[in-house]
Design a protein around this motif. Sequence first.
Motif, mmCIF file in Angstrom:
data_model
loop_
_atom_site.group_PDB
_atom_site.id
_atom_site.type_symbol
_atom_site.label_atom_id
_atom_site.label_comp_id
_atom_site.label_asym_id
_atom_site.label_seq_id
_atom_site.Cartn_x
_atom_site.Cartn_y
_atom_site.Cartn_z
ATOM 1 N N LYS A 1 14.099 9.041 -6.239
ATOM 2 C CA LYS A 1 15.444 8.726 -6.728
ATOM 3 C C LYS A 1 15.408 7.577 -7.729
ATOM 4 C CE LYS A 1 17.900 10.264 -2.598
ATOM 5 N NZ LYS A 1 18.686 9.817 -1.434
ATOM 6 N N LEU A 2 14.564 6.574 -7.461
ATOM 7 C CA LEU A 2 14.437 5.428 -8.356
ATOM 8 C C LEU A 2 13.915 5.870 -9.725
ATOM 9 C CD1 LEU A 2 14.497 2.232 -8.464
ATOM 10 C CD2 LEU A 2 12.042 2.376 -8.040
ATOM 11 N N PHE A 3 12.896 6.719 -9.740
ATOM 12 C CA PHE A 3 12.339 7.201 -11.009
ATOM 13 C C PHE A 3 13.358 8.039 -11.773
ATOM 14 C CE2 PHE A 3 7.647 6.992 -9.489
ATOM 15 C CZ PHE A 3 7.696 5.614 -9.583
ATOM 16 N N PRO B 1 9.273 -0.206 6.005
ATOM 17 C CA PRO B 1 9.666 1.179 5.723
ATOM 18 C C PRO B 1 8.710 2.192 6.335
ATOM 19 C CG PRO B 1 8.473 0.303 3.870
ATOM 20 C CD PRO B 1 8.584 -0.817 4.868
ATOM 21 N N ASP B 2 9.192 3.421 6.484
ATOM 22 C CA ASP B 2 8.276 4.506 6.812
ATOM 23 C C ASP B 2 8.004 5.275 5.518
ATOM 24 O OD1 ASP B 2 10.817 5.676 6.682
ATOM 25 O OD2 ASP B 2 10.219 7.331 7.973
ATOM 26 N N PHE B 3 6.867 5.936 5.470
ATOM 27 C CA PHE B 3 6.394 6.523 4.223
ATOM 28 C C PHE B 3 7.302 7.633 3.702
ATOM 29 C CE2 PHE B 3 3.486 9.290 1.745
ATOM 30 C CZ PHE B 3 3.260 8.398 0.715
ATOM 31 N N GLY B 4 7.834 8.462 4.565
ATOM 32 C CA GLY B 4 8.696 9.569 4.141
ATOM 33 C C GLY B 4 9.940 9.084 3.420
ATOM 34 N N ALA B 5 10.592 8.066 3.993
ATOM 35 C CA ALA B 5 11.789 7.516 3.372
ATOM 36 C C ALA B 5 11.448 6.846 2.040
ATOM 37 C CB ALA B 5 12.454 6.524 4.307
ATOM 38 N N LEU B 6 10.301 6.183 1.990
ATOM 39 C CA LEU B 6 9.880 5.503 0.766
ATOM 40 C C LEU B 6 9.599 6.516 -0.350
ATOM 41 C CD1 LEU B 6 9.552 2.533 0.114
ATOM 42 C CD2 LEU B 6 7.120 2.773 0.523
ATOM 43 N N GLN B 7 9.042 7.664 0.013
ATOM 44 C CA GLN B 7 8.786 8.739 -0.962
ATOM 45 C C GLN B 7 10.089 9.198 -1.613
ATOM 46 O OE1 GLN B 7 5.752 9.671 -2.124
ATOM 47 N NE2 GLN B 7 5.363 11.514 -0.962
ATOM 48 N N ILE B 8 11.083 9.485 -0.799
ATOM 49 C CA ILE B 8 12.371 9.971 -1.297
ATOM 50 C C ILE B 8 13.034 8.910 -2.171
ATOM 51 C CG2 ILE B 8 14.696 10.662 -0.575
ATOM 52 C CD1 ILE B 8 13.290 11.870 1.958
ATOM 53 N N ARG C 1 0.836 -1.211 0.000
ATOM 54 C CA ARG C 1 0.000 0.000 0.000
ATOM 55 C C ARG C 1 0.863 1.250 0.000
ATOM 56 N NH1 ARG C 1 -3.225 -2.486 3.680
ATOM 57 N NH2 ARG C 1 -2.334 -1.314 5.403
ATOM 58 N N LEU C 2 1.911 1.258 0.831
ATOM 59 C CA LEU C 2 2.818 2.409 0.880
ATOM 60 C C LEU C 2 3.524 2.608 -0.461
ATOM 61 C CD1 LEU C 2 4.460 1.943 4.402
ATOM 62 C CD2 LEU C 2 2.754 3.643 3.737
ATOM 63 N N MET C 3 3.940 1.519 -1.096
ATOM 64 C CA MET C 3 4.622 1.613 -2.388
ATOM 65 C C MET C 3 3.685 2.148 -3.473
ATOM 66 S SD MET C 3 6.833 -1.907 -2.174
ATOM 67 C CE MET C 3 7.167 -2.015 -3.897
ATOM 68 N N ARG C 4 2.444 1.679 -3.494
ATOM 69 C CA ARG C 4 1.471 2.174 -4.482
ATOM 70 C C ARG C 4 1.186 3.656 -4.274
ATOM 71 N NH1 ARG C 4 -0.943 -3.120 -4.074
ATOM 72 N NH2 ARG C 4 -2.129 -2.420 -2.276
ATOM 73 N N GLU C 5 1.051 4.060 -3.020
ATOM 74 C CA GLU C 5 0.799 5.473 -2.718
ATOM 75 C C GLU C 5 1.994 6.332 -3.117
ATOM 76 O OE1 GLU C 5 -1.446 8.761 -1.177
ATOM 77 O OE2 GLU C 5 -1.897 6.821 -2.059
ATOM 78 N N SER C 6 3.185 5.862 -2.847
ATOM 79 C CA SER C 6 4.388 6.581 -3.230
ATOM 80 C C SER C 6 4.492 6.704 -4.748
ATOM 81 C CB SER C 6 5.601 5.868 -2.660
ATOM 82 O OG SER C 6 6.758 6.559 -2.974
ATOM 83 N N TYR C 7 4.162 5.624 -5.463
ATOM 84 C CA TYR C 7 4.127 5.678 -6.935
ATOM 85 C C TYR C 7 3.110 6.703 -7.412
ATOM 86 C CZ TYR C 7 2.380 4.599 -11.540
ATOM 87 O OH TYR C 7 1.923 4.723 -12.831
ATOM 88 N N ARG C 8 1.910 6.643 -6.829
ATOM 89 C CA ARG C 8 0.823 7.533 -7.253
ATOM 90 C C ARG C 8 1.205 9.003 -7.105
ATOM 91 N NH1 ARG C 8 -3.265 10.458 -5.301
ATOM 92 N NH2 ARG C 8 -2.688 10.138 -3.143
ATOM 93 N N LEU C 9 1.870 9.336 -6.014
ATOM 94 C CA LEU C 9 2.228 10.726 -5.761
ATOM 95 C C LEU C 9 3.437 11.191 -6.578
ATOM 96 C CD1 LEU C 9 1.725 10.827 -1.906
ATOM 97 C CD2 LEU C 9 0.237 11.795 -3.665
ATOM 98 N N ASN C 10 4.265 10.260 -7.058
ATOM 99 C CA ASN C 10 5.486 10.637 -7.771
ATOM 100 C C ASN C 10 5.498 10.243 -9.243
ATOM 101 O OD1 ASN C 10 7.146 11.790 -5.588
ATOM 102 N ND2 ASN C 10 6.842 9.763 -4.703
ATOM 103 N N LYS C 11 4.403 9.694 -9.749
ATOM 104 C CA LYS C 11 4.402 9.231 -11.133
ATOM 105 C C LYS C 11 4.552 10.369 -12.134
ATOM 106 C CE LYS C 11 -0.566 9.047 -11.911
ATOM 107 N NZ LYS C 11 -1.676 8.162 -12.239
ATOM 108 N N HIS C 12 4.254 11.590 -11.720
ATOM 109 C CA HIS C 12 4.403 12.731 -12.623
ATOM 110 C C HIS C 12 5.849 12.907 -13.072
ATOM 111 C CE1 HIS C 12 6.264 15.381 -9.598
ATOM 112 N NE2 HIS C 12 5.502 14.711 -8.746
#
Length: 128
Positions: free
Chosen positions: A113-115, A102-109, A69-80
């Motif tokens: 970087k991955l994208f 993981p925690d969400f903040g670190a996963l976002q960053i 769920r955290l990974m999908r949310e992180s993708y959704r917010l950064n797919k742009h």
Amino acid sequence: MNQKYPHKEKLKSRKLIEKIFAEGKSVSQFPLKMVYLPVELNSDSPLQVGVSAPKRKFKNAVTRNRIKRLMRESYRLNKHLIFNNLPTSYACMILYIGKEEPDFGALQITTQKLFTKFLEKEKSDQPG
């Protein structure tokens, strides 16, 4: 940019997932790894994405589902970051390869970087 994660962006085809792992390229930014393959998609979306967390490291399904769920949310917010810069359409699997939850903040960053790495690698692989 639309920040939804509609059904046409979700990678559901078992054959396509197997093909990604057999023939695809990968890029990593710990604790995430992205395996991708340029494909012709039937939908109007330039990207189809699936997420996965290992059962071997996370025995509890509740934990695995939370990570996904955290990974999908992180993708959704950064797919742009990648949607506007794709030359062709891709099918991707994003894998969680870490050992701790993981925690969400670190996963976002990490996702950002991955994208960025993915785009750099694809631009360097493009002929021309």
